[in-house]
Write a protein that holds these residues in place. Structure first.
Motif, PDB file in Angstrom:
ATOM      1  N   LEU A  88       0.795  -1.244  -0.242  1.00 49.34           N
ATOM      2  CA  LEU A  88      -0.025   0.213   0.057  1.00 49.34           C
ATOM      3  C   LEU A  88       0.876   1.369  -0.360  1.00 49.34           C
ATOM      4  CD1 LEU A  88      -2.876   1.176   0.386  1.00 49.34           C
ATOM      5  CD2 LEU A  88      -2.806   1.033   2.553  1.00 49.34           C
ATOM      6  N   ILE A  89       2.058   1.399   0.560  1.00 46.57           N
ATOM      7  CA  ILE A  89       2.912   2.510   0.839  1.00 46.57           C
ATOM      8  C   ILE A  89       3.340   2.524  -0.621  1.00 46.57           C
ATOM      9  CG2 ILE A  89       4.919   3.082   1.751  1.00 46.57           C
ATOM     10  CD1 ILE A  89       4.396   1.887   4.264  1.00 46.57           C
ATOM     11  N   CYS A  90       3.848   1.764  -1.379  1.00 47.38           N
ATOM     12  CA  CYS A  90       4.509   1.811  -2.544  1.00 47.38           C
ATOM     13  C   CYS A  90       3.311   2.230  -3.447  1.00 47.38           C
ATOM     14  CB  CYS A  90       5.123   0.318  -3.169  1.00 47.38           C
ATOM     15  SG  CYS A  90       6.354  -0.353  -1.998  1.00 47.38           S
ATOM     16  N   PHE A  91       2.201   1.710  -3.342  1.00 43.94           N
ATOM     17  CA  PHE A  91       1.140   2.166  -4.420  1.00 43.94           C
ATOM     18  C   PHE A  91       1.123   3.554  -4.135  1.00 43.94           C
ATOM     19  CE2 PHE A  91      -3.342   2.660  -4.929  1.00 43.94           C
ATOM     20  CZ  PHE A  91      -3.593   1.970  -6.314  1.00 43.94           C
ATOM     21  N   TYR A  92       0.653   4.125  -2.983  1.00 46.23           N
ATOM     22  CA  TYR A  92       0.708   5.412  -2.698  1.00 46.23           C
ATOM     23  C   TYR A  92       1.741   6.555  -3.162  1.00 46.23           C
ATOM     24  CZ  TYR A  92      -4.176   5.065  -0.601  1.00 46.23           C
ATOM     25  OH  TYR A  92      -5.187   4.859  -0.339  1.00 46.23           O
ATOM     26  N   ILE A  93       2.790   5.961  -3.050  1.00 49.48           N
ATOM     27  CA  ILE A  93       4.256   6.789  -3.484  1.00 49.48           C
ATOM     28  C   ILE A  93       3.916   7.018  -4.857  1.00 49.48           C
ATOM     29  CG2 ILE A  93       6.624   6.706  -3.531  1.00 49.48           C
ATOM     30  CD1 ILE A  93       6.877   5.193  -0.949  1.00 49.48           C
ATOM     31  N   ALA A  94       3.798   5.923  -5.534  1.00 50.92           N
ATOM     32  CA  ALA A  94       3.677   6.041  -7.007  1.00 50.92           C
ATOM     33  C   ALA A  94       2.514   7.072  -7.505  1.00 50.92           C
ATOM     34  CB  ALA A  94       3.567   4.847  -7.875  1.00 50.92           C
ATOM     35  N   ARG A  95       1.102   6.684  -6.720  1.00 56.50           N
ATOM     36  CA  ARG A  95       0.141   7.506  -7.076  1.00 56.50           C
ATOM     37  C   ARG A  95       0.333   8.943  -6.634  1.00 56.50           C
ATOM     38  NH1 ARG A  95      -5.614   4.512  -7.623  1.00 56.50           N
ATOM     39  NH2 ARG A  95      -3.991   3.982  -9.440  1.00 56.50           N
ATOM     40  N   GLY A  96       0.961   9.193  -5.624  1.00 57.64           N
ATOM     41  CA  GLY A  96       0.773  10.560  -5.104  1.00 57.64           C
ATOM     42  C   GLY A  96       2.186  11.543  -5.706  1.00 57.64           C
ATOM     43  N   PHE A  97       3.288  10.881  -6.006  1.00 61.14           N
ATOM     44  CA  PHE A  97       4.292  11.489  -6.774  1.00 61.14           C
ATOM     45  C   PHE A  97       4.504  11.279  -8.113  1.00 61.14           C
ATOM     46  CE2 PHE A  97       5.319  10.835  -2.079  1.00 61.14           C
ATOM     47  CZ  PHE A  97       5.945  12.311  -2.005  1.00 61.14           C
ATOM     48  N   GLY A  98       3.792  10.289  -8.720  1.00 58.33           N
ATOM     49  CA  GLY A  98       3.931  10.291 -10.076  1.00 58.33           C
ATOM     50  C   GLY A  98       4.778   9.293 -10.908  1.00 58.33           C
ATOM     51  N   ARG A  99       4.935   9.396 -12.051  1.00 57.41           N
ATOM     52  CA  ARG A  99       5.710   8.328 -12.914  1.00 57.41           C
ATOM     53  C   ARG A  99       7.228   8.847 -12.919  1.00 57.41           C
ATOM     54  NH1 ARG A  99       4.129   4.600 -16.518  1.00 57.41           N
ATOM     55  NH2 ARG A  99       5.986   3.677 -17.695  1.00 57.41           N
ATOM     56  N   PRO A 100       7.655   9.916 -12.702  1.00 60.20           N
ATOM     57  CA  PRO A 100       9.073  10.416 -12.642  1.00 60.20           C
ATOM     58  C   PRO A 100       9.743   9.739 -11.424  1.00 60.20           C
ATOM     59  CG  PRO A 100       7.624  12.482 -13.349  1.00 60.20           C
ATOM     60  CD  PRO A 100       6.869  11.113 -12.866  1.00 60.20           C
ATOM     61  N   VAL A 101       9.061   9.803 -10.460  1.00 60.52           N
ATOM     62  CA  VAL A 101       9.644   8.948  -9.172  1.00 60.52           C
ATOM     63  C   VAL A 101       9.835   7.415  -9.485  1.00 60.52           C
ATOM     64  CG1 VAL A 101       9.316   8.410  -6.682  1.00 60.52           C
ATOM     65  CG2 VAL A 101       8.888  10.880  -7.764  1.00 60.52           C
ATOM     66  N   VAL A 102       8.964   6.873 -10.145  1.00 60.96           N
ATOM     67  CA  VAL A 102       9.052   5.695  -9.962  1.00 60.96           C
ATOM     68  C   VAL A 102       9.778   5.097 -11.324  1.00 60.96           C
ATOM     69  CG1 VAL A 102       7.897   3.400 -10.910  1.00 60.96           C
ATOM     70  CG2 VAL A 102       6.533   5.191  -9.286  1.00 60.96           C
ATOM     71  N   GLU A 103      10.033   5.965 -12.230  1.00 63.03           N
ATOM     72  CA  GLU A 103      11.102   5.963 -13.137  1.00 63.03           C
ATOM     73  C   GLU A 103      12.490   5.948 -12.878  1.00 63.03           C
ATOM     74  OE1 GLU A 103      10.137   8.514 -16.350  1.00 63.03           O
ATOM     75  OE2 GLU A 103       8.669   6.890 -17.460  1.00 63.03           O
ATOM     76  N   PHE A 111      12.990   2.345 -11.148  1.00 61.14           N
ATOM     77  CA  PHE A 111      13.084   1.001 -11.952  1.00 61.14           C
ATOM     78  C   PHE A 111      13.503   1.306 -13.410  1.00 61.14           C
ATOM     79  CE2 PHE A 111      10.053   0.111  -8.721  1.00 61.14           C
ATOM     80  CZ  PHE A 111      10.601  -0.762  -8.186  1.00 61.14           C
ATOM     81  N   PRO A 112      14.094   0.416 -13.983  1.00 58.03           N
ATOM     82  CA  PRO A 112      14.264   0.752 -15.654  1.00 58.03           C
ATOM     83  C   PRO A 112      13.261   0.781 -16.146  1.00 58.03           C
ATOM     84  CG  PRO A 112      15.768  -1.177 -14.770  1.00 58.03           C
ATOM     85  CD  PRO A 112      14.823  -0.876 -13.650  1.00 58.03           C
ATOM     86  N   GLN A 113      13.474   1.903 -17.303  1.00 56.63           N
ATOM     87  CA  GLN A 113      12.149   2.016 -18.141  1.00 56.63           C
ATOM     88  C   GLN A 113      11.467   0.642 -19.073  1.00 56.63           C
ATOM     89  OE1 GLN A 113      10.536   4.807 -18.372  1.00 56.63           O
ATOM     90  NE2 GLN A 113       9.151   4.344 -19.902  1.00 56.63           N
ATOM     91  N   LYS A 114      12.373  -0.340 -19.157  1.00 55.89           N
ATOM     92  CA  LYS A 114      11.883  -1.384 -19.857  1.00 55.89           C
ATOM     93  C   LYS A 114      11.058  -2.320 -18.829  1.00 55.89           C
ATOM     94  CE  LYS A 114      16.297  -4.031 -18.927  1.00 55.89           C
ATOM     95  NZ  LYS A 114      17.286  -4.913 -19.528  1.00 55.89           N
TER      96      LYS A 114
END
Length: 234
Positions: A110-125, A128-131
């Motif tokens: 849940l924490i990872c999910f909210y981090i991605a949803r709250g901060f957006g794709r640039p943080v996740v990219e 993790f590698p784009q591929k």
């Protein structure tokens, strides 16, 4: 984005920061030079018996420490989760141990999910590698929310990758948590019940984990092959 959405995201961010800070404080419970180094050493060596004895020495606080380890490894630490699962089962028994493992992994997801949803794709990219993200995107576009459940069933699929990447999709939080909870449950129960007795036999424990992963991978492959074939025929 509405004002309500903005306020919600701000609250989520503060909650996440609080959880991360709290988890960090757990790691300095005995001092960073001791707890973190000792625990990481046991995990990297897959020394389940040593980790069990070390955490058991904390008495009633052991479950909080194992939960913190599970949450942190699911969020950002490159540590294996399997030894933590076995330790929970060895200290608390297979059923309570499985519950602790399952609940703490749910919290991490849940924490990872909210981090991605709250901060957006640039943080996740940046993590993790784009591929890898593109591969997840294609799989999700093809199979929808079912892909999250399928990936959770496979122990060899990166837990953190699925958690963060899911936060970038349109899937609802409650469905994500349901898919994650159901998908994580078989592995938590299986490893806790069958693997606890193999704590002093790491070779057999690894074989057990690999066999379970291979079985689940085979089942998922057959299911999606059947699903695609049926869609083609229709």
């Amino acid at each position: 984005m509405s004002d309500q959405d903005v306020r919600t995201r701000r609250v989520i961010r503060w909650i996440l920061l609080g959880v991360l800070l709290g988890s960090g404080l757990v790691f300095v419970f005995e001092g960073p030079q001791t707890f973190l180094k000792t625990t990481a050493g046991f995990l990297m060596d897959a020394d389940v018996a040593g980790l069990r004895d070390y955490l058991r020495s904390f008495g009633d606080s052991a479950w909080m420490l194992t939960s913190a380890l599970m949450v942190l490894q699911g969020i950002l630490a490159p540590l294996p989760a399997f030894p933590i699962t076995l330790v929970n089962a060895l200290i608390y028994g297979p059923w309570i141990g499985a519950l602790i493992t399952w609940a703490s992994s749910q919290a991490a997801a849940l924490i990872c999910f909210y981090i991605a949803r709250g901060f957006g794709r640039p943080v996740v990219e940046a993590i993790f590698p784009q591929k890898h993200l593109e591969r997840f995107d294609r799989f999700f576009d093809e199979h929808g929310g079912l892909s999250i459940f399928a990936m959770r069933l496979l122990p060899l699929v990166g837990f953190d990758l699925v958690s963060y990447a899911s936060g970038l999709t349109h899937v609802r939080t409650r469905y994500y948590m349901l898919a994650t909870g159901l998908g994580q449950l078989p592995a938590a129960l299986f490893y806790s019940y069958a693997g606890a007795g193999l704590a002093d036999q790491p070779g057999k424990a690894i074989l057990l984990m690999s066999s379970f992963a291979a079985f689940m991978l085979t089942m998922m492959t057959l299911f999606f092959w059947w699903k695609r074939r049926k869609r083609t025929q229709d």
